[in-house]
Scaffold this motif. Structure first.
Motif, PDB file in Angstrom:
ATOM      1  N   TYR A  84      38.974  40.453  51.099  1.00  0.00           N
ATOM      2  CA  TYR A  84      39.877  39.984  50.044  1.00  0.00           C
ATOM      3  C   TYR A  84      39.505  40.573  48.686  1.00  0.00           C
ATOM      4  CZ  TYR A  84      42.709  36.780  52.782  1.00  0.00           C
ATOM      5  OH  TYR A  84      43.621  36.262  53.676  1.00  0.00           O
ATOM      6  N   LEU A  85      38.221  40.841  48.470  1.00  0.00           N
ATOM      7  CA  LEU A  85      37.800  41.505  47.235  1.00  0.00           C
ATOM      8  C   LEU A  85      38.406  42.898  47.152  1.00  0.00           C
ATOM      9  CD1 LEU A  85      35.973  41.658  44.693  1.00  0.00           C
ATOM     10  CD2 LEU A  85      34.169  42.534  46.197  1.00  0.00           C
ATOM     11  N   PHE A  86      38.310  43.665  48.239  1.00  0.00           N
ATOM     12  CA  PHE A  86      38.899  45.005  48.263  1.00  0.00           C
ATOM     13  C   PHE A  86      40.414  44.936  48.089  1.00  0.00           C
ATOM     14  CE2 PHE A  86      35.268  46.985  50.987  1.00  0.00           C
ATOM     15  CZ  PHE A  86      34.484  47.062  49.840  1.00  0.00           C
ATOM     16  N   LEU A  87      41.042  43.959  48.752  1.00  0.00           N
ATOM     17  CA  LEU A  87      42.490  43.838  48.637  1.00  0.00           C
ATOM     18  C   LEU A  87      42.887  43.481  47.203  1.00  0.00           C
ATOM     19  CD1 LEU A  87      45.171  43.898  50.203  1.00  0.00           C
ATOM     20  CD2 LEU A  87      44.919  41.428  50.531  1.00  0.00           C
ATOM     21  N   ALA A  88      42.135  42.587  46.568  1.00  0.00           N
ATOM     22  CA  ALA A  88      42.425  42.228  45.174  1.00  0.00           C
ATOM     23  C   ALA A  88      42.310  43.453  44.271  1.00  0.00           C
ATOM     24  CB  ALA A  88      41.467  41.123  44.709  1.00  0.00           C
ATOM     25  N   PHE A  89      41.295  44.287  44.520  1.00  0.00           N
ATOM     26  CA  PHE A  89      41.153  45.504  43.715  1.00  0.00           C
ATOM     27  C   PHE A  89      42.326  46.448  43.944  1.00  0.00           C
ATOM     28  CE2 PHE A  89      39.762  49.900  43.154  1.00  0.00           C
ATOM     29  CZ  PHE A  89      39.343  49.852  41.832  1.00  0.00           C
ATOM     30  N   PHE A  90      42.763  46.553  45.199  1.00  0.00           N
ATOM     31  CA  PHE A  90      43.902  47.434  45.485  1.00  0.00           C
ATOM     32  C   PHE A  90      45.148  46.957  44.745  1.00  0.00           C
ATOM     33  CE2 PHE A  90      47.688  48.525  47.947  1.00  0.00           C
ATOM     34  CZ  PHE A  90      47.580  49.914  47.963  1.00  0.00           C
ATOM     35  N   TRP A  91      45.451  45.647  44.814  1.00  0.00           N
ATOM     36  CA  TRP A  91      46.626  45.132  44.111  1.00  0.00           C
ATOM     37  C   TRP A  91      46.465  45.271  42.598  1.00  0.00           C
ATOM     38  CZ3 TRP A  91      49.995  45.472  47.437  1.00  0.00           C
ATOM     39  CH2 TRP A  91      50.011  44.817  48.659  1.00  0.00           C
ATOM     40  N   TRP A  92      45.267  45.018  42.105  1.00  0.00           N
ATOM     41  CA  TRP A  92      45.025  45.116  40.664  1.00  0.00           C
ATOM     42  C   TRP A  92      45.272  46.532  40.146  1.00  0.00           C
ATOM     43  CZ3 TRP A  92      41.093  47.951  38.126  1.00  0.00           C
ATOM     44  CH2 TRP A  92      40.963  47.686  36.760  1.00  0.00           C
ATOM     45  N   SER A  93      44.944  47.533  40.949  1.00  0.00           N
ATOM     46  CA  SER A  93      45.040  48.927  40.530  1.00  0.00           C
ATOM     47  C   SER A  93      46.359  49.580  40.929  1.00  0.00           C
ATOM     48  CB  SER A  93      43.869  49.733  41.112  1.00  0.00           C
ATOM     49  OG  SER A  93      43.885  49.678  42.535  1.00  0.00           O
ATOM     50  N   SER A  94      47.254  48.830  41.562  1.00  0.00           N
ATOM     51  CA  SER A  94      48.514  49.395  42.047  1.00  0.00           C
ATOM     52  C   SER A  94      49.701  48.843  41.263  1.00  0.00           C
ATOM     53  CB  SER A  94      48.693  49.076  43.538  1.00  0.00           C
ATOM     54  OG  SER A  94      47.602  49.518  44.300  1.00  0.00           O
ATOM     55  N   LYS A  95      50.855  49.416  41.545  1.00  0.00           N
ATOM     56  CA  LYS A  95      52.093  48.916  40.961  1.00  0.00           C
ATOM     57  C   LYS A  95      52.323  47.475  41.421  1.00  0.00           C
ATOM     58  CE  LYS A  95      57.020  50.052  40.597  1.00  0.00           C
ATOM     59  NZ  LYS A  95      58.094  50.985  41.032  1.00  0.00           N
ATOM     60  N   PRO A  96      52.712  46.576  40.501  1.00  0.00           N
ATOM     61  CA  PRO A  96      52.816  45.156  40.864  1.00  0.00           C
ATOM     62  C   PRO A  96      53.723  44.876  42.057  1.00  0.00           C
ATOM     63  CG  PRO A  96      52.895  45.389  38.489  1.00  0.00           C
ATOM     64  CD  PRO A  96      52.943  46.790  39.060  1.00  0.00           C
ATOM     65  N   VAL A  97      53.220  44.047  42.964  1.00  0.00           N
ATOM     66  CA  VAL A  97      53.983  43.479  44.071  1.00  0.00           C
ATOM     67  C   VAL A  97      53.834  41.964  43.926  1.00  0.00           C
ATOM     68  CG1 VAL A  97      54.226  43.273  46.579  1.00  0.00           C
ATOM     69  CG2 VAL A  97      53.541  45.468  45.560  1.00  0.00           C
ATOM     70  N   PRO A  98      54.801  41.304  43.291  1.00  0.00           N
ATOM     71  CA  PRO A  98      54.626  39.878  42.964  1.00  0.00           C
ATOM     72  C   PRO A  98      54.229  38.996  44.138  1.00  0.00           C
ATOM     73  CG  PRO A  98      56.543  40.761  41.826  1.00  0.00           C
ATOM     74  CD  PRO A  98      56.062  41.835  42.744  1.00  0.00           C
TER      75      PRO A  98
END
Length: 248
Positions: free
Chosen positions: A78-92
């Motif tokens: 979940y840490l890696f996934l949070a970083f991926f979402w944080w660094s990517s174009k928003p997906v609400p």
């Protein structure tokens, strides 16, 4: 006694809750909102999950055993996934699972750490016994216990909806082609580690298969069958099952 690290962990969850609520409310009401709130949400997640991972795994070590253990840890995933979402174009929609996790952690922190500081304890259950938690704290604990499994089921289904969203987003150039690859791999891990995810996938697969068969279109049925076979091969690859752990 709560430590500074514990307060930082809780602060990350509260930051996620406030920021995600602000962003999602604007999203569902079709109002313009700064992406700052979206990234602040995942910044809170990064803070909280980084602390938990550090506490459970210790300092990072350049060894195969450490890397293997870390990659199989749900909080690291979940840490890696949070970083991926944080660094990517928003997906609400990506905020929803993290919001639910943080809600339960924030409520538990409020009950165990904040309420005892501001609310008097209840009377002892028996003469000479220890004081009981404040009635409000006991009601909060009961609510968390009664609704935790329901919330985890919502998370499991929400993650399947997110998969559909990023697959369609890749087709229509709303998000990168990397997003579905990252999320499919994440769900593969979740399938092995979470009974809630396995149940959600089984129910969704059965419902879609039934709908496709009732539609009576051979071409659609063939496409769906090939998609099922593709996902089955992807999920059947070698992976080490890890013990279920609560997302922190």
């Amino acid at each position: 006694m709560a430590t500074t690290q514990h307060y930082l962990w809780a602060g990350g969850h509260f930051l996620l809750l406030v920021s995600a609520l602000r962003y999602l409310l604007a999203y569902v009401t079709f109002k313009t909102v700064s992406s700052w709130w979206y990234r602040a949400s995942f910044l809170g997640a990064l803070l909280s999950y980084a602390i938990v991972c550090y506490k459970s795994l210790g300092s990072p070590q350049p060894t195969g055993a450490y890397v293997k253990k870390a990659l199989m840890d749900e909080n690291v995933q979940y840490l890696f996934l949070a970083f991926f979402w944080w660094s990517s174009k928003p997906v609400p929609l990506a905020l929803v699972p993290f919001f639910i996790f943080s809600l339960f952690h924030a409520l538990t922190f409020t009950r165990t750490t904040l309420m005892p500081r501001f609310l008097p304890p209840g009377p002892p259950a028996s003469a000479g016994g220890p004081p009981q938690p404040h009635p409000l704290a006991k009601r909060l604990q009961s609510w968390v216990k009664a609704n935790y499994d329901k919330a985890m089921r919502i998370v499991a289904y929400a993650e399947l909806v997110i998969l559909g969203r990023v697959l369609l987003g890749a087709l229509f150039f709303r998000n990168s082609f990397v997003a579905p690859l990252v999320f499919i791999h994440f769900l593969r891990q979740r399938y092995y580690q979470s009974a809630f995810t396995r149940d959600a996938i089984a129910v969704t697969d059965a419902r879609i298969t039934d709908f496709v068969h009732r539609a009576g279109n051979p071409m659609i049925a063939d496409v769906w069958q090939k998609a099922r076979e593709l996902f089955a091969r992807w999920g059947a690859g070698p992976i080490q099952a890890a013990g279920a752990a609560r997302r922190d």
